[in-house]
Motif scaffolding. Structure first.
Motif, PDB file in Angstrom:
ATOM      1  N   THR A  31       0.127  12.179   0.096  1.00 10.57           N
ATOM      2  CA  THR A  31      -0.721  13.336   0.334  1.00 10.57           C
ATOM      3  C   THR A  31      -0.669  14.223  -0.902  1.00 10.57           C
ATOM      4  OG1 THR A  31       1.094  14.573   1.349  1.00 10.57           O
ATOM      5  CG2 THR A  31      -0.331  13.321   2.834  1.00 10.57           C
ATOM      6  N   ILE A  64       0.854  -1.189   0.000  1.00  8.34           N
ATOM      7  CA  ILE A  64       0.000   0.000   0.000  1.00  8.34           C
ATOM      8  C   ILE A  64       0.889   1.236   0.000  1.00  8.34           C
ATOM      9  CG2 ILE A  64      -1.687   1.354   1.304  1.00  8.34           C
ATOM     10  CD1 ILE A  64      -3.010  -1.204   2.093  1.00  8.34           C
ATOM     11  N   ARG A  86       1.056   5.234   0.538  1.00  8.02           N
ATOM     12  CA  ARG A  86       0.352   6.366   1.141  1.00  8.02           C
ATOM     13  C   ARG A  86       0.975   7.638   0.607  1.00  8.02           C
ATOM     14  NH1 ARG A  86      -0.269   6.582   7.292  1.00  8.02           N
ATOM     15  NH2 ARG A  86       0.635   8.454   6.534  1.00  8.02           N
ATOM     16  N   SER A 114      -5.410  12.981   1.229  1.00  4.23           N
ATOM     17  CA  SER A 114      -4.449  11.883   1.258  1.00  4.23           C
ATOM     18  C   SER A 114      -5.001  10.711   0.459  1.00  4.23           C
ATOM     19  CB  SER A 114      -4.154  11.462   2.695  1.00  4.23           C
ATOM     20  OG  SER A 114      -5.318  10.983   3.307  1.00  4.23           O
ATOM     21  N   ARG A 132      -4.550   6.335  -0.295  1.00  5.14           N
ATOM     22  CA  ARG A 132      -4.036   4.993   0.003  1.00  5.14           C
ATOM     23  C   ARG A 132      -4.229   4.194  -1.271  1.00  5.14           C
ATOM     24  NH1 ARG A 132      -3.840   2.261   4.787  1.00  5.14           N
ATOM     25  NH2 ARG A 132      -5.212   0.706   3.923  1.00  5.14           N
TER      26      ARG A 132
END
Length: 89
Positions: A18, A14, A16, A54, A56
């Protein structure tokens, strides 16, 4: 308005990240650095009316190890922003 996408971390397949100043219908794609080509998936479309947020991103199993970056495109497919490079092992 300067758009920004920041890679935060990669863990357990995954990513992540922003973003700032990405509008609705902007797309975020994963690009293999060696070829410069975006992968056909995952493609994330920004749906929030807020220009800050953000992401994911779950990677499909077919994504090979290598160096990648995230690229944001506007609704017309023009480049908006690029993240720092990161490695997927």
């Amino acid at each position: 308005m300067n758009s920004v996408i920041n890679f935060v971390e990669f863990d357990n397949r995954i990513i992540r990240a922003t973003y700032r100043n990405l509008m609705v219908r902007a797309k975020v794609v994963l690009v293999e650095k060696a070829s410069g080509e975006p992968l056909p998936e995952p493609v994330i479309t920004i749906t929030s009316p807020m220009p800050v947020g953000s992401l994911r991103i779950r990677l499909p199993e077919q994504v090979r190890p290598g160096t990648y970056f995230l690229k944001a495109l506007n609704a017309h497919g023009e480049d908006l922003a690029r993240s720092a490079d990161f490695a997927i092992a």
